[in-house]
Structures are given as structure tokens and as C-alpha cells.
Design a protein around this motif. Structure first.
Motif, PDB file in Angstrom:
ATOM      1  N   GLY A 171      14.486 -13.817  -4.471  1.00 34.18           N
ATOM      2  CA  GLY A 171      13.153 -13.766  -3.685  1.00 34.18           C
ATOM      3  C   GLY A 171      12.621 -12.692  -4.560  1.00 34.18           C
ATOM      4  O   GLY A 171      11.182 -12.261  -4.574  1.00 34.18           O
ATOM      5  N   LYS A 172      13.186 -12.546  -5.734  1.00 35.60           N
ATOM      6  CA  LYS A 172      12.209 -11.755  -7.183  1.00 35.60           C
ATOM      7  C   LYS A 172      11.069 -12.558  -7.701  1.00 35.60           C
ATOM      8  O   LYS A 172       9.398 -10.853  -7.097  1.00 35.60           O
ATOM      9  N   THR A 173      10.573 -13.695  -7.582  1.00 39.19           N
ATOM     10  CA  THR A 173       9.696 -13.764  -8.107  1.00 39.19           C
ATOM     11  C   THR A 173       8.383 -13.766  -7.129  1.00 39.19           C
ATOM     12  O   THR A 173       7.060 -13.856  -7.450  1.00 39.19           O
ATOM     13  N   THR A 174       8.502 -14.014  -5.398  1.00 40.68           N
ATOM     14  CA  THR A 174       7.676 -14.126  -4.634  1.00 40.68           C
ATOM     15  C   THR A 174       7.257 -12.625  -4.777  1.00 40.68           C
ATOM     16  O   THR A 174       6.602 -12.443  -4.257  1.00 40.68           O
ATOM     17  N   LEU A 175       8.088 -11.624  -4.532  1.00 44.43           N
ATOM     18  CA  LEU A 175       7.557 -10.290  -3.673  1.00 44.43           C
ATOM     19  C   LEU A 175       6.617  -9.841  -5.559  1.00 44.43           C
ATOM     20  O   LEU A 175       5.915  -9.142  -4.934  1.00 44.43           O
ATOM     21  N   ILE A 176       7.230 -10.321  -6.524  1.00 46.10           N
ATOM     22  CA  ILE A 176       6.017 -10.206  -7.723  1.00 46.10           C
ATOM     23  C   ILE A 176       4.273 -10.530  -7.638  1.00 46.10           C
ATOM     24  O   ILE A 176       3.783 -10.061  -7.778  1.00 46.10           O
ATOM     25  N   LYS A 177       4.331 -11.835  -6.955  1.00 46.39           N
ATOM     26  CA  LYS A 177       3.523 -12.490  -6.743  1.00 46.39           C
ATOM     27  C   LYS A 177       3.066 -11.808  -5.373  1.00 46.39           C
ATOM     28  O   LYS A 177       1.352 -11.455  -5.696  1.00 46.39           O
ATOM     29  N   ARG A 178       3.770 -11.406  -4.882  1.00 44.86           N
ATOM     30  CA  ARG A 178       2.585 -10.334  -3.849  1.00 44.86           C
ATOM     31  C   ARG A 178       2.199  -9.567  -4.023  1.00 44.86           C
ATOM     32  O   ARG A 178       1.011  -9.045  -3.479  1.00 44.86           O
ATOM     33  N   LEU A 179       3.066  -8.728  -5.176  1.00 43.90           N
ATOM     34  CA  LEU A 179       2.441  -7.075  -5.330  1.00 43.90           C
ATOM     35  C   LEU A 179       1.330  -7.527  -6.099  1.00 43.90           C
ATOM     36  O   LEU A 179       0.324  -6.621  -5.811  1.00 43.90           O
ATOM     37  N   TYR A 180       1.322  -8.845  -7.354  1.00 42.71           N
ATOM     38  CA  TYR A 180       0.299  -9.259  -7.954  1.00 42.71           C
ATOM     39  C   TYR A 180      -0.984  -9.695  -7.163  1.00 42.71           C
ATOM     40  O   TYR A 180      -1.928  -8.857  -7.745  1.00 42.71           O
ATOM     41  N   ASN A 181      -1.212 -10.440  -5.939  1.00 43.69           N
ATOM     42  CA  ASN A 181      -2.221 -10.575  -5.602  1.00 43.69           C
ATOM     43  C   ASN A 181      -2.724  -9.366  -4.719  1.00 43.69           C
ATOM     44  O   ASN A 181      -3.966  -9.723  -4.524  1.00 43.69           O
ATOM     45  N   HIS A 182      -2.222  -8.184  -4.179  1.00 41.77           N
ATOM     46  CA  HIS A 182      -2.260  -7.613  -3.057  1.00 41.77           C
ATOM     47  C   HIS A 182      -3.128  -6.683  -4.450  1.00 41.77           C
ATOM     48  O   HIS A 182      -4.096  -6.134  -3.630  1.00 41.77           O
ATOM     49  N   TRP A 183      -2.829  -6.314  -5.421  1.00 46.18           N
ATOM     50  CA  TRP A 183      -3.455  -5.139  -6.699  1.00 46.18           C
ATOM     51  C   TRP A 183      -4.682  -5.557  -7.351  1.00 46.18           C
ATOM     52  O   TRP A 183      -5.355  -5.153  -7.977  1.00 46.18           O
ATOM     53  N   CYS A 184      -4.468  -7.701  -7.836  1.00 41.88           N
ATOM     54  CA  CYS A 184      -5.271  -7.664  -9.079  1.00 41.88           C
ATOM     55  C   CYS A 184      -7.078  -7.703  -9.022  1.00 41.88           C
ATOM     56  O   CYS A 184      -7.497  -7.544  -9.993  1.00 41.88           O
TER      57      CYS A 184
ATOM     58  N   ASP B 269       0.604  -1.278   0.184  1.00 41.64           N
ATOM     59  CA  ASP B 269      -0.091   0.359   0.492  1.00 41.64           C
ATOM     60  C   ASP B 269       0.247   0.969  -0.346  1.00 41.64           C
ATOM     61  O   ASP B 269       0.477   2.079   0.008  1.00 41.64           O
ATOM     62  N   SER B 270       2.198   1.294   0.125  1.00 41.35           N
ATOM     63  CA  SER B 270       3.025   2.302  -0.075  1.00 41.35           C
ATOM     64  C   SER B 270       3.515   2.434  -1.139  1.00 41.35           C
ATOM     65  O   SER B 270       4.150   3.169  -0.822  1.00 41.35           O
ATOM     66  N   ILE B 271       3.463   2.032  -1.955  1.00 36.90           N
ATOM     67  CA  ILE B 271       4.143   1.816  -3.322  1.00 36.90           C
ATOM     68  C   ILE B 271       3.036   2.215  -3.898  1.00 36.90           C
ATOM     69  O   ILE B 271       1.461   1.697  -4.488  1.00 36.90           O
ATOM     70  N   GLU B 272       3.401   3.670  -5.145  1.00 38.01           N
ATOM     71  CA  GLU B 272       2.678   4.362  -5.902  1.00 38.01           C
ATOM     72  C   GLU B 272       2.937   4.183  -7.002  1.00 38.01           C
ATOM     73  O   GLU B 272       2.278   4.163  -7.581  1.00 38.01           O
ATOM     74  N   ALA B 273       4.495   3.519  -7.807  1.00 40.65           N
ATOM     75  CA  ALA B 273       5.463   3.288  -8.636  1.00 40.65           C
ATOM     76  C   ALA B 273       3.819   2.709  -9.394  1.00 40.65           C
ATOM     77  O   ALA B 273       2.556   1.885  -8.901  1.00 40.65           O
ATOM     78  N   ARG B 274       4.279   2.612 -10.181  1.00 38.15           N
ATOM     79  CA  ARG B 274       3.257   2.013 -11.506  1.00 38.15           C
ATOM     80  C   ARG B 274       4.114   1.166 -12.508  1.00 38.15           C
ATOM     81  O   ARG B 274       3.021  -0.302 -12.655  1.00 38.15           O
ATOM     82  N   ARG B 275       4.435   1.492 -13.124  1.00 40.70           N
ATOM     83  CA  ARG B 275       5.632   0.340 -13.192  1.00 40.70           C
ATOM     84  C   ARG B 275       6.994   0.277 -12.593  1.00 40.70           C
ATOM     85  O   ARG B 275       8.165   1.021 -12.417  1.00 40.70           O
ATOM     86  N   ILE B 276       7.403  -1.126 -12.136  1.00 37.71           N
ATOM     87  CA  ILE B 276       7.617  -1.014 -10.992  1.00 37.71           C
ATOM     88  C   ILE B 276       8.383  -2.496 -11.987  1.00 37.71           C
ATOM     89  O   ILE B 276       8.305  -3.787 -12.551  1.00 37.71           O
ATOM     90  N   LEU B 277      10.663  -2.446 -11.714  1.00 36.20           N
ATOM     91  CA  LEU B 277      11.506  -3.558 -12.110  1.00 36.20           C
ATOM     92  C   LEU B 277      11.792  -4.279 -10.626  1.00 36.20           C
ATOM     93  O   LEU B 277      12.946  -3.651 -10.100  1.00 36.20           O
ATOM     94  N   VAL B 278      12.414  -4.782 -10.480  1.00 36.59           N
ATOM     95  CA  VAL B 278      12.736  -5.767  -9.998  1.00 36.59           C
ATOM     96  C   VAL B 278      14.029  -6.690  -9.833  1.00 36.59           C
ATOM     97  O   VAL B 278      13.819  -7.487 -11.228  1.00 36.59           O
ATOM     98  N   VAL B 279      14.675  -6.503  -9.929  1.00 41.85           N
ATOM     99  CA  VAL B 279      16.341  -7.459  -9.911  1.00 41.85           C
ATOM    100  C   VAL B 279      16.851  -7.430  -8.716  1.00 41.85           C
ATOM    101  O   VAL B 279      16.705  -6.548  -7.784  1.00 41.85           O
ATOM    102  N   GLY B 280      18.357  -8.033  -8.623  1.00 46.70           N
ATOM    103  CA  GLY B 280      18.361  -9.064  -7.977  1.00 46.70           C
ATOM    104  C   GLY B 280      19.058 -10.262  -8.365  1.00 46.70           C
ATOM    105  O   GLY B 280      18.429 -11.058  -9.176  1.00 46.70           O
ATOM    106  N   PRO B 281      20.186 -11.296  -7.514  1.00 45.11           N
ATOM    107  CA  PRO B 281      20.773 -12.418  -8.104  1.00 45.11           C
ATOM    108  C   PRO B 281      19.864 -12.958  -7.487  1.00 45.11           C
ATOM    109  O   PRO B 281      18.511 -13.385  -7.450  1.00 45.11           O
ATOM    110  N   THR B 282      20.169 -14.665  -8.727  1.00 44.16           N
ATOM    111  CA  THR B 282      19.218 -16.188  -8.620  1.00 44.16           C
ATOM    112  C   THR B 282      18.606 -16.053  -7.469  1.00 44.16           C
ATOM    113  O   THR B 282      19.340 -16.207  -5.904  1.00 44.16           O
ATOM    114  N   ASP B 283      17.398 -16.411  -7.469  1.00 41.95           N
ATOM    115  CA  ASP B 283      17.011 -17.823  -5.883  1.00 41.95           C
ATOM    116  C   ASP B 283      17.024 -16.357  -4.248  1.00 41.95           C
ATOM    117  O   ASP B 283      17.249 -16.547  -3.247  1.00 41.95           O
TER     118      ASP B 283
END
Length: 286
Positions: free
Chosen positions: A30-43, A14-28
Motif C-alpha cells: 500500500g505504499k503507492t496508495t498512501l503516497i497518492k492519498r497524501l499528494y491528493n490531500h496537499w496538492c 493533517d497530523s503530518i508536518e514533515a516535508r520530506r517523507i520516505l515510504v518503505v515496505g514490502p511489495t503490494d
């Protein structure tokens, strides 16, 4: 512009106002887990698109592909999203074919823009060293994110570059639950992804005589157990297939396909080998 939280678990969507969000980081990390969490919150109240460019551990499509997906209900796995489009790169790392990878990102991003989403979430590969820095810079320039979320424990050259950019940056420590996987575990994960993806589809026969095969093969039988891209005359991905049997007399292949868009298949682009344990043993014996 940088903000920092101690762990990704503390992030409040709820603290994120951004519309285009790019997630970066090393393998494993938690990038995909975060994207799933954000998608589920807004979808359920917003139009959310997910551009999955993690070709090695793809969720919106089989390994070796980039995918664009969406939905209107929470999911347990991003593989449950409704696929809008795929771009088959045929590689498990951008470093193996930078041209195909960047073309795929641009193609799916332009398509996503045309759909006018409320939110666009972009997942990236775990490749963050060396040439990857230039690739991430190019991706930022293309997507022009309102927010870059970096899930990483250490100060890396990529993070130093992003800190000096004009893009808002949020740096998060990985979740304590995140665990790195070894090579064999990743291989089994990819194979399971392939099974889950294609076994929901149907079997078809591909005519290997009238289509041009793009990629390096020892012979036609080397297509067996490979994920391949089915391309039209403009080199666009119509669909993907997992080849299970090859006949060389009158060249053809039996394959599983999930979905094929309308159009004539003119090219078969060779992709990664996805052997089961049984076929690995067979190849070893041979």
C-alpha cells in the motif's frame, strides 16, 4: 524515534508536518496508495513532488525507470502526474543494477531540491531484505527525510535498523484492503502500464546504426517488445521508448515514445521485455 498506528487507514494527513517523507515496505503493502492519498490531500494548496523509485511497478514513467512528477489537482492514479524528469535504470529491481538505481535516485532528488517543493514524497521498491537494508540506509542518508513511513506487518531487520536511526519513524499496519499479487498478475499490470504510458505518445523510427546499444542482447531482433532508455552523450535520460519492430538490413527500429527531451540520442539502453500475449505465443512457437 518511533510511533505506531494500527493501520495505514488511520493516518490523518493533517497530523503530518514533515516535508520530506520516505515510504518503505514490502511489495503490494500500500505504499503507492498512501503516497497518492497524501499528494491528493496537499496538492491544491502546496507544491508537492513525487519521486517514484519503484522501478518494478513504476507509476511516474514506464517500468524500469525512476520518475519525478507533480501536479496541482488530485489524481486517481499517480501515472496522471505531470512528468518532470525520468532516469532509465533498465531493470525491474535495484538488485539487478545498484549503480544505475542509486545514480537515478540521486539525480532526481537533486533536481527535486532545486525546485524547492513544499512536500517531497518518495516511493520505494518492495525489496526490503538482505542488501536492501544497506540501500535503504543510503537512501535515507541522501534524502534526509523528516519522516519515514513503514507499512509492514512484521518486525523485520530493516525495521529494527530504522528504529535505531535518528530519523523519525512511523510504523503502520497495511490496510485490510491490500492484496498481494502473483507473478502473472504483476506481469499483466506492468504491460498495462506500458500500454497506458506509450499509447498516449507517438511513433518514431530509431536509427540503430548511429547509436550505441548498451545492454545484453542475443541479436538486434531481441530488442523487439523491450522498453529502452534514450540517452544523450552525458548518459542522461532524454526519454523512453517501447520498440515494436526491428529492421536488420539497414538497422532501425519502430517504437512508441511518450516524450523526448531536447538533445541528441547517443545511446539506447536495453530495458525489460514487455510482451503482449500474442507476441509471447509467437516467441514460444519460434
Amino acid at each position: 524515534m518511533e510511533k505506531r498506528l494500527s493501520t495505514v487507514d488511520q493516518l490523518d494527513p493533517d497530523s503530518i508536518e514533515a516535508r520530506r517523507i520516505l515510504v518503505v515496505g514490502p511489495t503490494d503493502g500500500g505504499k503507492t496508495t498512501l503516497i497518492k492519498r497524501l499528494y491528493n490531500h496537499w496538492c491544491t494548496r502546496e507544491k508537492v513532488l513525487v519521486l517514484d523509485s519503484d522501478v518494478g511497478q513504476s507509476d511516474v514513467g514506464p517500468p524500469g525507470s525512476l520518475g519525478l512528477g507533480t501536479g496541482s489537482a488530485p489524481v486517481e492514479d499517480l501515472a496522471q502526474l505531470r512528468g518532470i524528469a525520468l532516469h532509465f535504470a533498465g531493470v525491474l529491481s535495484p538488485s539487478e543494477d545498484l549503480a544505475q538505481f542509486t545514480w537515478g535516485v540521486e539525480r532526481l532528488f537533486r533536481l527535486a531540491l532545486s525546485m524547492k517543493p513544499d512536500r517531497l514524497l518518495v516511493d520505494t521498491t518492495g525489496w526490503i531484505w538482505g542488501e536492501a537494508i544497506s540501500l535503504k540506509m543510503a537512501k535515507c542518508n541522501l534524502i534526509n527525510p523528516d519522516l519515514i513511513v513503514a507499512i509492514i506487518r512484521e518486525e523485520t531487520p530493516l525495521i529494527r535498523v530504522l528504529k535505531h536511526s535518528t530519523f523519525p519513524l512511523l510504523v503502520l499496519e497495511p490496510s485490510p484492503k491490500a492484496r498481494a499479487r502473483d507473478t502473472e498478475t504483476r506481469r499483466r499490470f506492468r504491460l498495462q502500464r506500458v500500454k497506458d504510458h506509450f499509447y498516449q505518445g507517438r511513433k518514431i523510427t530509431l536509427d540503430l546504426q548511429s547509436t550505441l546499444i548498451m545492454g545484453r542482447l542475443q541479436d538486434l531482433e531481441d530488442l523487439k517488445d523491450r522498453v529502452v532508455g534514450l540517452l544523450d552523450g552525458a548518459f542522461r535520460t532524454l526519454g523512453t521508448a517501447w520498440i515494436k519492430r526491428v529492421t536488420t538490413g539497414k538497422p532501425s527500429a519502430e517504437a512508441w515514445v511518450r516524450r523526448v527531451s531536447r538533445g541528441e540520442v547517443c545511446y539506447i539502453r536495453v530495458g525489460p521485455l514487455m510482451e503482449t500475449d500474442d507476441t509471447r505465443r509467437e516467441r514460444t512457437v519460434e
